[in-house]
Design a protein around this motif. Structure first.
Motif, PDB file in Angstrom:
ATOM      1  N   LEU A 226     -24.170   9.119  -9.212  1.00 42.55           N
ATOM      2  CA  LEU A 226     -22.956   9.828  -8.780  1.00 42.55           C
ATOM      3  C   LEU A 226     -22.781   9.703  -7.266  1.00 42.55           C
ATOM      4  CD1 LEU A 226     -22.991  13.094 -10.921  1.00 42.55           C
ATOM      5  CD2 LEU A 226     -21.243  11.318 -10.943  1.00 42.55           C
ATOM      6  N   SER A 227     -23.856   9.925  -6.519  1.00 44.55           N
ATOM      7  CA  SER A 227     -23.786   9.874  -5.057  1.00 44.55           C
ATOM      8  C   SER A 227     -23.449   8.476  -4.553  1.00 44.55           C
ATOM      9  CB  SER A 227     -25.124  10.312  -4.449  1.00 44.55           C
ATOM     10  OG  SER A 227     -25.464  11.597  -4.875  1.00 44.55           O
ATOM     11  N   ILE A 228     -24.157   7.481  -5.063  1.00 41.57           N
ATOM     12  CA  ILE A 228     -23.969   6.114  -4.572  1.00 41.57           C
ATOM     13  C   ILE A 228     -22.602   5.570  -4.967  1.00 41.57           C
ATOM     14  CG2 ILE A 228     -24.814   3.742  -4.772  1.00 41.57           C
ATOM     15  CD1 ILE A 228     -27.657   5.018  -4.999  1.00 41.57           C
ATOM     16  N   THR A 229     -22.187   5.806  -6.200  1.00 36.59           N
ATOM     17  CA  THR A 229     -20.878   5.292  -6.611  1.00 36.59           C
ATOM     18  C   THR A 229     -19.748   6.026  -5.906  1.00 36.59           C
ATOM     19  OG1 THR A 229     -20.828   6.697  -8.605  1.00 36.59           O
ATOM     20  CG2 THR A 229     -21.658   4.437  -8.859  1.00 36.59           C
ATOM     21  N   LEU A 230     -19.940   7.300  -5.600  1.00 35.24           N
ATOM     22  CA  LEU A 230     -18.922   8.031  -4.828  1.00 35.24           C
ATOM     23  C   LEU A 230     -18.757   7.374  -3.464  1.00 35.24           C
ATOM     24  CD1 LEU A 230     -17.000  10.417  -4.224  1.00 35.24           C
ATOM     25  CD2 LEU A 230     -19.008  11.664  -3.435  1.00 35.24           C
ATOM     26  N   ALA A 231     -19.869   7.163  -2.776  1.00 34.73           N
ATOM     27  CA  ALA A 231     -19.807   6.575  -1.433  1.00 34.73           C
ATOM     28  C   ALA A 231     -19.207   5.167  -1.462  1.00 34.73           C
ATOM     29  CB  ALA A 231     -21.201   6.541  -0.816  1.00 34.73           C
ATOM     30  N   THR A 232     -19.660   4.338  -2.382  1.00 32.96           N
ATOM     31  CA  THR A 232     -19.165   2.960  -2.409  1.00 32.96           C
ATOM     32  C   THR A 232     -17.721   2.873  -2.876  1.00 32.96           C
ATOM     33  OG1 THR A 232     -20.164   2.612  -4.590  1.00 32.96           O
ATOM     34  CG2 THR A 232     -21.445   1.919  -2.676  1.00 32.96           C
ATOM     35  N   THR A 233     -17.307   3.763  -3.758  1.00 33.48           N
ATOM     36  CA  THR A 233     -15.918   3.758  -4.209  1.00 33.48           C
ATOM     37  C   THR A 233     -14.984   4.210  -3.095  1.00 33.48           C
ATOM     38  OG1 THR A 233     -16.645   4.191  -6.482  1.00 33.48           O
ATOM     39  CG2 THR A 233     -14.322   4.546  -6.004  1.00 33.48           C
TER      40      THR A 233
ATOM     41  N   ALA B  21     -23.068   2.305 -13.685  1.00 37.17           N
ATOM     42  CA  ALA B  21     -24.229   2.547 -12.822  1.00 37.17           C
ATOM     43  C   ALA B  21     -25.232   3.528 -13.429  1.00 37.17           C
ATOM     44  CB  ALA B  21     -23.764   3.068 -11.463  1.00 37.17           C
ATOM     45  N   TYR B  22     -24.767   4.526 -14.160  1.00 33.69           N
ATOM     46  CA  TYR B  22     -25.664   5.551 -14.685  1.00 33.69           C
ATOM     47  C   TYR B  22     -26.712   4.984 -15.644  1.00 33.69           C
ATOM     48  CZ  TYR B  22     -27.157  10.002 -16.768  1.00 33.69           C
ATOM     49  OH  TYR B  22     -27.893  11.063 -17.226  1.00 33.69           O
TER      50      TYR B  22
ATOM     51  N   LEU C 159     -33.123  10.769 -16.478  1.00 31.70           N
ATOM     52  CA  LEU C 159     -31.742  11.171 -16.765  1.00 31.70           C
ATOM     53  C   LEU C 159     -31.148  11.963 -15.597  1.00 31.70           C
ATOM     54  CD1 LEU C 159     -31.979  12.292 -20.509  1.00 31.70           C
ATOM     55  CD2 LEU C 159     -30.884  10.230 -19.614  1.00 31.70           C
ATOM     56  N   VAL C 160     -31.894  12.947 -15.106  1.00 38.17           N
ATOM     57  CA  VAL C 160     -31.399  13.803 -14.024  1.00 38.17           C
ATOM     58  C   VAL C 160     -31.279  13.011 -12.718  1.00 38.17           C
ATOM     59  CG1 VAL C 160     -31.906  15.834 -12.604  1.00 38.17           C
ATOM     60  CG2 VAL C 160     -32.254  15.915 -15.084  1.00 38.17           C
ATOM     61  N   MET C 161     -32.350  12.304 -12.345  1.00 39.21           N
ATOM     62  CA  MET C 161     -32.325  11.549 -11.095  1.00 39.21           C
ATOM     63  C   MET C 161     -31.298  10.430 -11.155  1.00 39.21           C
ATOM     64  SD  MET C 161     -33.369  11.267  -8.026  1.00 39.21           S
ATOM     65  CE  MET C 161     -34.880  12.160  -7.849  1.00 39.21           C
ATOM     66  N   GLY C 162     -31.211   9.759 -12.297  1.00 35.27           N
ATOM     67  CA  GLY C 162     -30.220   8.699 -12.459  1.00 35.27           C
ATOM     68  C   GLY C 162     -28.806   9.213 -12.298  1.00 35.27           C
ATOM     69  N   CYS C 163     -28.552  10.383 -12.859  1.00 35.13           N
ATOM     70  CA  CYS C 163     -27.217  10.983 -12.748  1.00 35.13           C
ATOM     71  C   CYS C 163     -26.899  11.317 -11.291  1.00 35.13           C
ATOM     72  CB  CYS C 163     -27.129  12.232 -13.611  1.00 35.13           C
ATOM     73  SG  CYS C 163     -25.507  13.015 -13.568  1.00 35.13           S
ATOM     74  N   LEU C 164     -27.814  12.014 -10.630  1.00 30.65           N
ATOM     75  CA  LEU C 164     -27.565  12.424  -9.248  1.00 30.65           C
ATOM     76  C   LEU C 164     -27.414  11.232  -8.311  1.00 30.65           C
ATOM     77  CD1 LEU C 164     -30.082  15.403  -9.055  1.00 30.65           C
ATOM     78  CD2 LEU C 164     -27.593  15.531  -9.254  1.00 30.65           C
ATOM     79  N   MET C 165     -28.303  10.263  -8.431  1.00 30.34           N
ATOM     80  CA  MET C 165     -28.250   9.104  -7.546  1.00 30.34           C
ATOM     81  C   MET C 165     -27.023   8.238  -7.830  1.00 30.34           C
ATOM     82  SD  MET C 165     -30.639   9.405  -5.397  1.00 30.34           S
ATOM     83  CE  MET C 165     -30.459   7.809  -4.654  1.00 30.34           C
TER      84      MET C 165
ATOM     85  N   CYS D   4     -33.701   1.561 -14.473  1.00 34.45           N
ATOM     86  CA  CYS D   4     -34.444   1.212 -13.257  1.00 34.45           C
ATOM     87  C   CYS D   4     -35.482   2.279 -12.909  1.00 34.45           C
ATOM     88  CB  CYS D   4     -33.495   1.011 -12.082  1.00 34.45           C
ATOM     89  SG  CYS D   4     -32.533  -0.505 -12.206  1.00 34.45           S
ATOM     90  N   ILE D   5     -35.124   3.529 -13.030  1.00 30.29           N
ATOM     91  CA  ILE D   5     -36.070   4.606 -12.737  1.00 30.29           C
ATOM     92  C   ILE D   5     -37.254   4.539 -13.696  1.00 30.29           C
ATOM     93  CG2 ILE D   5     -36.422   7.110 -12.792  1.00 30.29           C
ATOM     94  CD1 ILE D   5     -33.490   7.332 -11.742  1.00 30.29           C
ATOM     95  N   LEU D   6     -36.988   4.333 -14.967  1.00 28.18           N
ATOM     96  CA  LEU D   6     -38.081   4.252 -15.942  1.00 28.18           C
ATOM     97  C   LEU D   6     -38.988   3.051 -15.676  1.00 28.18           C
ATOM     98  CD1 LEU D   6     -36.139   5.215 -19.180  1.00 28.18           C
ATOM     99  CD2 LEU D   6     -37.868   6.593 -17.999  1.00 28.18           C
TER     100      LEU D   6
END
Length: 78
Positions: free
Chosen positions: A19-26, A47-48, A11-17, A54-56
């Motif tokens: 957020l970061s990736i969608t920010l950059a691509t958007t 994406a979240y 949950l935590v890693m998925g949120c951080l990753m 995917c992480i699991l």
């Protein structure tokens, strides 16, 4: 069965990753347009959950690969 620690990590890693990736691509895709945050939220809301799944799924596989790489690196120590 999924351990609670692995689920919370996902949950935590998925949120951080995501957020970061969608920010950059958007930003690359639409720039800082007037509706940027709405577009970003739409992309992130898809994406979240994908990131969590995917992480699991990939975490055990990635851990095994990491352990193998570490063994190889240890063999190459002087």
């Amino acid at each position: 069965m999924i351990q609670i620690q692995n689920f919370i990590f996902a949950l935590v890693m998925g949120c951080l990753m995501s957020l970061s990736i969608t920010l950059a691509t958007t930003v690359v895709r639409v720039g800082l347009a007037e509706n940027f945050f709405w577009v970003w939220f739409e992309v992130w809301s898809v994406a979240y959950p994908v990131a969590i799944v995917c992480i699991l799924i990939y975490r055990p596989f990635a851990s095994k690969i990491t352990a193998k790489i570490m063994k190889v690196l240890e063999l190459n120590k002087p």
